[in-house]
Design a protein around this motif. Structure first.
Motif, PDB file in Angstrom:
ATOM      1  N   THR A   4       3.249   5.325   6.299  1.00 16.39           N
ATOM      2  CA  THR A   4       3.205   4.763   4.959  1.00 16.39           C
ATOM      3  C   THR A   4       2.952   3.271   5.115  1.00 16.39           C
ATOM      4  OG1 THR A   4       5.605   4.463   4.927  1.00 16.39           O
ATOM      5  CG2 THR A   4       4.750   6.444   3.863  1.00 16.39           C
ATOM      6  N   VAL A   5       2.346   2.678   4.094  1.00 12.78           N
ATOM      7  CA  VAL A   5       2.138   1.232   4.080  1.00 12.78           C
ATOM      8  C   VAL A   5       2.689   0.679   2.776  1.00 12.78           C
ATOM      9  CG1 VAL A   5       0.133   1.276   5.611  1.00 12.78           C
ATOM     10  CG2 VAL A   5      -0.207   1.396   3.152  1.00 12.78           C
ATOM     11  N   ASP A   6       3.197  -0.529   2.839  1.00 10.36           N
ATOM     12  CA  ASP A   6       3.702  -1.211   1.653  1.00 10.36           C
ATOM     13  C   ASP A   6       2.723  -2.330   1.316  1.00 10.36           C
ATOM     14  OD1 ASP A   6       5.030  -2.632  -0.303  1.00 10.36           O
ATOM     15  OD2 ASP A   6       6.981  -2.465   0.679  1.00 10.36           O
ATOM     16  N   GLN A   7       1.855  -2.056   0.373  1.00 11.34           N
ATOM     17  CA  GLN A   7       0.843  -3.030  -0.013  1.00 11.34           C
ATOM     18  C   GLN A   7       1.457  -4.278  -0.640  1.00 11.34           C
ATOM     19  OE1 GLN A   7      -1.853  -0.618  -2.391  1.00 11.34           O
ATOM     20  NE2 GLN A   7      -3.185  -0.349  -0.620  1.00 11.34           N
ATOM     21  N   ASP A   8       2.667  -4.159  -1.172  1.00 11.53           N
ATOM     22  CA  ASP A   8       3.319  -5.307  -1.798  1.00 11.53           C
ATOM     23  C   ASP A   8       3.769  -6.358  -0.786  1.00 11.53           C
ATOM     24  OD1 ASP A   8       2.984  -4.267  -4.365  1.00 11.53           O
ATOM     25  OD2 ASP A   8       4.915  -3.233  -4.308  1.00 11.53           O
ATOM     26  N   VAL A   9       4.016  -5.951   0.457  1.00 14.99           N
ATOM     27  CA  VAL A   9       4.444  -6.919   1.465  1.00 14.99           C
ATOM     28  C   VAL A   9       3.329  -7.284   2.445  1.00 14.99           C
ATOM     29  CG1 VAL A   9       6.868  -6.228   1.319  1.00 14.99           C
ATOM     30  CG2 VAL A   9       5.416  -5.231   3.064  1.00 14.99           C
ATOM     31  N   CYS A  10       2.238  -6.547   2.429  1.00 12.67           N
ATOM     32  CA  CYS A  10       1.115  -6.821   3.332  1.00 12.67           C
ATOM     33  C   CYS A  10       0.582  -8.234   3.095  1.00 12.67           C
ATOM     34  CB  CYS A  10       0.001  -5.799   3.099  1.00 12.67           C
ATOM     35  SG  CYS A  10      -1.497  -6.095   4.080  1.00 12.67           S
ATOM     36  N   CYS A  11       0.319  -8.951   4.189  1.00 16.04           N
ATOM     37  CA  CYS A  11      -0.212 -10.308   4.088  1.00 16.04           C
ATOM     38  C   CYS A  11      -1.701 -10.372   4.414  1.00 16.04           C
ATOM     39  CB  CYS A  11       0.589 -11.259   4.973  1.00 16.04           C
ATOM     40  SG  CYS A  11       0.439 -10.937   6.739  1.00 16.04           S
ATOM     41  N   GLY A  12      -2.305  -9.217   4.721  1.00 23.45           N
ATOM     42  CA  GLY A  12      -3.749  -9.176   4.950  1.00 23.45           C
ATOM     43  C   GLY A  12      -4.203  -9.715   6.294  1.00 23.45           C
ATOM     44  N   ALA A  13      -3.331  -9.721   7.290  1.00 25.14           N
ATOM     45  CA  ALA A  13      -3.702 -10.245   8.609  1.00 25.14           C
ATOM     46  C   ALA A  13      -4.788  -9.414   9.284  1.00 25.14           C
ATOM     47  CB  ALA A  13      -2.475 -10.326   9.510  1.00 25.14           C
ATOM     48  N   PRO A  21      -9.132   1.285  13.300  1.00 20.34           N
ATOM     49  CA  PRO A  21      -9.993   1.345  12.115  1.00 20.34           C
ATOM     50  C   PRO A  21     -10.174   2.752  11.552  1.00 20.34           C
ATOM     51  CG  PRO A  21     -11.312   0.965  14.085  1.00 20.34           C
ATOM     52  CD  PRO A  21      -9.867   0.861  14.489  1.00 20.34           C
ATOM     53  N   GLU A  22      -9.813   3.765  12.342  1.00 19.28           N
ATOM     54  CA  GLU A  22      -9.880   5.146  11.857  1.00 19.28           C
ATOM     55  C   GLU A  22      -8.738   5.449  10.893  1.00 19.28           C
ATOM     56  OE1 GLU A  22      -9.242   4.192  14.975  1.00 19.28           O
ATOM     57  OE2 GLU A  22     -10.675   5.067  16.363  1.00 19.28           O
ATOM     58  N   VAL A  23      -7.685   4.630  10.958  1.00 13.18           N
ATOM     59  CA  VAL A  23      -6.466   4.883  10.199  1.00 13.18           C
ATOM     60  C   VAL A  23      -6.252   3.859   9.079  1.00 13.18           C
ATOM     61  CG1 VAL A  23      -3.952   5.144  10.395  1.00 13.18           C
ATOM     62  CG2 VAL A  23      -5.437   5.939  12.252  1.00 13.18           C
ATOM     63  N   PHE A  24      -6.665   2.616   9.312  1.00  5.51           N
ATOM     64  CA  PHE A  24      -6.421   1.536   8.364  1.00  5.51           C
ATOM     65  C   PHE A  24      -7.717   0.855   7.951  1.00  5.51           C
ATOM     66  CE2 PHE A  24      -2.812   1.687  11.352  1.00  5.51           C
ATOM     67  CZ  PHE A  24      -1.779   1.976  10.469  1.00  5.51           C
ATOM     68  N   ASP A  25      -7.722   0.352   6.735  1.00  7.01           N
ATOM     69  CA  ASP A  25      -8.815  -0.478   6.233  1.00  7.01           C
ATOM     70  C   ASP A  25      -8.174  -1.579   5.394  1.00  7.01           C
ATOM     71  OD1 ASP A  25     -11.356  -1.426   5.740  1.00  7.01           O
ATOM     72  OD2 ASP A  25     -12.031   0.321   4.616  1.00  7.01           O
ATOM     73  N   GLN A  26      -9.003  -2.455   4.858  1.00  8.38           N
ATOM     74  CA  GLN A  26      -8.510  -3.513   3.993  1.00  8.38           C
ATOM     75  C   GLN A  26      -9.306  -3.529   2.700  1.00  8.38           C
ATOM     76  OE1 GLN A  26      -8.919  -6.561   7.230  1.00  8.38           O
ATOM     77  NE2 GLN A  26      -7.059  -7.372   6.271  1.00  8.38           N
ATOM     78  N   ARG A  27      -8.605  -3.860   1.599  1.00  2.00           N
ATOM     79  CA  ARG A  27      -9.291  -3.996   0.323  1.00  2.00           C
ATOM     80  C   ARG A  27     -10.247  -5.175   0.392  1.00  2.00           C
ATOM     81  NH1 ARG A  27      -4.061  -3.283  -3.517  1.00  2.00           N
ATOM     82  NH2 ARG A  27      -3.988  -5.530  -3.136  1.00  2.00           N
ATOM     83  N   LEU A  35      -4.418   2.619   3.612  1.00  2.00           N
ATOM     84  CA  LEU A  35      -4.152   3.688   4.567  1.00  2.00           C
ATOM     85  C   LEU A  35      -5.203   4.775   4.410  1.00  2.00           C
ATOM     86  CD1 LEU A  35      -2.264   4.796   6.747  1.00  2.00           C
ATOM     87  CD2 LEU A  35      -0.872   5.784   4.916  1.00  2.00           C
ATOM     88  N   LEU A  36      -5.980   5.025   5.461  1.00  2.00           N
ATOM     89  CA  LEU A  36      -7.033   6.032   5.428  1.00  2.00           C
ATOM     90  C   LEU A  36      -6.550   7.407   5.867  1.00  2.00           C
ATOM     91  CD1 LEU A  36      -9.931   3.964   7.041  1.00  2.00           C
ATOM     92  CD2 LEU A  36      -9.477   4.312   4.600  1.00  2.00           C
ATOM     93  N   ASP A  37      -5.524   7.434   6.715  1.00  2.00           N
ATOM     94  CA  ASP A  37      -5.042   8.707   7.267  1.00  2.00           C
ATOM     95  C   ASP A  37      -3.537   8.625   7.480  1.00  2.00           C
ATOM     96  OD1 ASP A  37      -4.607  11.083   8.586  1.00  2.00           O
ATOM     97  OD2 ASP A  37      -6.024  10.691  10.203  1.00  2.00           O
ATOM     98  N   GLU A  38      -2.773   9.277   6.619  1.00  2.00           N
ATOM     99  CA  GLU A  38      -1.314   9.183   6.729  1.00  2.00           C
ATOM    100  C   GLU A  38      -0.736  10.049   7.835  1.00  2.00           C
ATOM    101  OE1 GLU A  38       0.431  12.342   3.467  1.00  2.00           O
ATOM    102  OE2 GLU A  38       0.170  10.268   2.852  1.00  2.00           O
ATOM    103  N   THR A  39      -1.516  10.977   8.375  1.00  2.00           N
ATOM    104  CA  THR A  39      -1.078  11.804   9.499  1.00  2.00           C
ATOM    105  C   THR A  39      -2.158  11.782  10.582  1.00  2.00           C
ATOM    106  OG1 THR A  39      -1.947  13.779   8.405  1.00  2.00           O
ATOM    107  CG2 THR A  39       0.395  13.323   8.107  1.00  2.00           C
ATOM    108  N   PRO A  40      -2.243  10.690  11.326  1.00  2.00           N
ATOM    109  CA  PRO A  40      -3.308  10.553  12.328  1.00  2.00           C
ATOM    110  C   PRO A  40      -3.168  11.551  13.477  1.00  2.00           C
ATOM    111  CG  PRO A  40      -1.740   8.767  12.549  1.00  2.00           C
ATOM    112  CD  PRO A  40      -1.361   9.529  11.317  1.00  2.00           C
ATOM    113  N   ALA A  41      -4.290  11.820  14.107  1.00  2.00           N
ATOM    114  CA  ALA A  41      -4.334  12.722  15.257  1.00  2.00           C
ATOM    115  C   ALA A  41      -3.465  12.193  16.394  1.00  2.00           C
ATOM    116  CB  ALA A  41      -5.777  12.867  15.734  1.00  2.00           C
ATOM    117  N   ASP A  42      -2.982  13.100  17.210  1.00  2.00           N
ATOM    118  CA  ASP A  42      -2.117  12.737  18.339  1.00  2.00           C
ATOM    119  C   ASP A  42      -2.731  11.644  19.211  1.00  2.00           C
ATOM    120  OD1 ASP A  42      -0.370  14.670  17.433  1.00  2.00           O
ATOM    121  OD2 ASP A  42      -0.786  16.094  19.046  1.00  2.00           O
TER     122      ASP A  42
END
Length: 66
Positions: A4-13, A21-27, A35-42
């Motif tokens: 899970t990600v908390d967009q309210d506390v994210c500082c955009g680093a 990059p397969e799991v996360f992106d930025q607005r 969050l692109l994939d909440e259950t990433p591959a092993d």
């Protein structure tokens, strides 16, 4: 593993996007995590844990065992 990600506390680093990059992106407008994939591959678990660990805002939560 479930993420899970908390967009309210994210500082955009963007460290998460650089590491997994397969799991996360930025607005486009403000750099806040998407969050692109909440259950990433092993195969991605280690790098996702690292992304969570280096997040300066602590915006990424990792729940193990899913």
């Amino acid at each position: 593993m479930k993420l899970t990600v908390d967009q309210d506390v994210c500082c955009g680093a963007g460290q998460c996007v650089l590491l997994a990059p397969e799991v996360f992106d930025q607005r486009e407008q403000d750099g806040i995590v998407v969050l692109l994939d909440e259950t990433p591959a092993d195969a991605l678990h280690e790098v996702v844990r690292e992304a969570a660990a280096v997040c300066p805002a602590g915006a990424i939560s990792v729940e193990e065992g899913r």
